[in-house]
Design an enzyme around this catalytic site. Sequence first.
Site, PDB file in Angstrom:
ATOM      1  N   ALA A 182      46.127  27.750  39.479  1.00 33.24           N
ATOM      2  CA  ALA A 182      47.535  28.398  39.872  1.00 33.24           C
ATOM      3  C   ALA A 182      47.667  28.514  41.366  1.00 33.24           C
ATOM      4  O   ALA A 182      46.858  28.308  42.109  1.00 33.24           O
ATOM      5  CB  ALA A 182      47.164  29.796  39.352  1.00 33.24           C
TER       6      ALA A 182
ATOM      7  N   GLY B 269      43.683  27.248  35.475  1.00 28.13           N
ATOM      8  CA  GLY B 269      45.013  27.103  34.631  1.00 28.13           C
ATOM      9  C   GLY B 269      44.974  25.135  34.225  1.00 28.13           C
ATOM     10  O   GLY B 269      45.522  25.051  33.284  1.00 28.13           O
TER      11      GLY B 269
ATOM     12  N   GLU C  99      42.685  25.510  31.407  1.00 31.09           N
ATOM     13  CA  GLU C  99      43.162  26.107  30.398  1.00 31.09           C
ATOM     14  C   GLU C  99      44.343  25.520  29.590  1.00 31.09           C
ATOM     15  O   GLU C  99      44.547  25.553  28.316  1.00 31.09           O
ATOM     16  CB  GLU C  99      43.850  27.494  30.853  1.00 31.09           C
ATOM     17  CG  GLU C  99      42.635  28.600  31.200  1.00 31.09           C
ATOM     18  CD  GLU C  99      43.193  29.642  31.700  1.00 31.09           C
ATOM     19  OE1 GLU C  99      43.205  30.821  30.976  1.00 31.09           O
ATOM     20  OE2 GLU C  99      43.932  29.839  33.026  1.00 31.09           O
TER      21      GLU C  99
ATOM     22  N   GLU D 224      38.087  31.621  38.125  1.00 30.80           N
ATOM     23  CA  GLU D 224      38.794  32.943  38.618  1.00 30.80           C
ATOM     24  C   GLU D 224      37.899  33.978  39.138  1.00 30.80           C
ATOM     25  O   GLU D 224      38.406  34.892  39.998  1.00 30.80           O
ATOM     26  CB  GLU D 224      39.657  33.315  37.370  1.00 30.80           C
ATOM     27  CG  GLU D 224      40.892  32.286  37.133  1.00 30.80           C
ATOM     28  CD  GLU D 224      40.420  31.243  36.355  1.00 30.80           C
ATOM     29  OE1 GLU D 224      41.348  30.494  35.813  1.00 30.80           O
ATOM     30  OE2 GLU D 224      39.339  30.839  35.951  1.00 30.80           O
TER      31      GLU D 224
END
Length: 528
Positions: free
Chosen positions: A78, A130, A133, A153
């Site tokens: 991100a 992300g 993900e 994260e």
Amino acid sequence: MESTGRTGAATAGMPNIHTDIDSDGVLVATIDMPGRSMNVFSAGLMDSLEQLLDEVQSNAAIKAVVLCSGKSAFLAGADLEMVRMFTERARTDSPEDLHRLCGRLGRLFRRLETNGKPFVAAIHGLALGGGLEVALACHERVAAEKTEVGLPEIKLGLLPGAGGTQRLPRLIGQFAALKLMLKGDPLPAAKAASLGIIDAVVPPDRLLEHAKTRALARAAGRAAKAPWDSEHWLAPVHPNTEENGQGDLERVFDELGLGEDDRRRYPASGAIMECVVGGWHKSMDDATSWEMDCFVRLIRDPTAGNMIRSLFLDRQRATKLIPPATPDQPARAAVQGVGAEAVRALLRASRVEIVEANSPGCVWIATDDTALPPGTSPESTVHWYQGAGPRDSSGGGPRGSEEAPHLPAVWVSDLTQYGRAVEVITGADGQGKQAGLQIARWLRATPVVSQGASFLGALAAARTSSGQLPKDEKLLAIAVAAAKARARDADLDTGIADSAAVIAGLFPAYAGGPFTYLRQHGRNADAD
């Protein structure tokens, strides 16, 4: 979006994703954000992904999609500026507002997963946060050799909030997924494939071809569906557990050395466990909503904001202090004094050429009171002080001394889990700054620039002298030492200083650094 036409053609209104469709109906969607060295999930990229999903759903010519990258890496996670905005909004917004704001990416991934047409992720370089993900939301994942994937994260005080805590355990089992998420380190593609995260690992020059073949094969069958969306899907069970209950899963904390104090100070570890256990028996729609509930509770804790600032945002600002290497500025150093061999070894490991003291064009480094060679320029000369711990047998300088008796100087931290920090203590008129920043570049360290006395040395001295105090009192003593250093050096950048203190291991990451600690506890960071 163009359904035919030039390879890599960008769609008007969708500048971050280029598309091309072949005669078999396989659309190659290439993420390539303009003006960035790496792709990251920003609001703009989410807009482009949403437009891509609209087109895939409405265009009957598109049978399947290959998602790939036009950069040297797939997707690095991100946009942390956006995440910082989340942490700032978390101070004032309601949980419902935060759920809508922070949950957009996860909702897009769920839409991708359930669109009915197969998505195959073609991954190379890095797929982190992300980036992994979105690959987990795709129906298959193909990786080039030497690719690394991971969910880091936790290193920023966060949890994977776009489905990672739900899809990864369903894919490889709760126990294995928890170990990966709680550690946060990336995995090489071959290891990820052995765990079941990656479906195939291929040479880089076959990546796109192999992904398109898989996508086309998928398109020939029934509507694409994730395994966990099938009626008779059974979740994998770790071989050493019977029911995968929370009590059993908590063994992972012991394996990773995460004690109760660590879990209290760094709430992301407990939140990740709560996410996995609480979502395990839910449908994916309910599970991802539950994940965002956990994410919102976590991001409202100041720990996440502290870690994002000190370990990423202010660290990035610090890195910009270092001038780029130039061909006429070779990495050459002469080192003299007690403990010089240990410094030489560290520099050699960073590919610095060690030369004689009278060699031209080198940085002259003294580790003690060694006299400077005749004609040495103060701008190319520094004294070296190292470490945040006790003095070692190599004699690597006075560790943790508050005052640097010779200026200019560098104070070099020990290597920590976050890297290394180098403080550049300049002399009169900034003497030694460029030489010190060169050393920071050589060591790939986070720099902080000060004048007159060592800021990090002051913190190390305060940490040593307050060693027997309770935790909070010890932190306050170190923070007060930082405030005194700031009072002596009005130009000290407190944000970069916080980052360096955390990276050097002199202040805990959850507290964000000594100046952040003082502000959050209602004290004056500029106090004497």
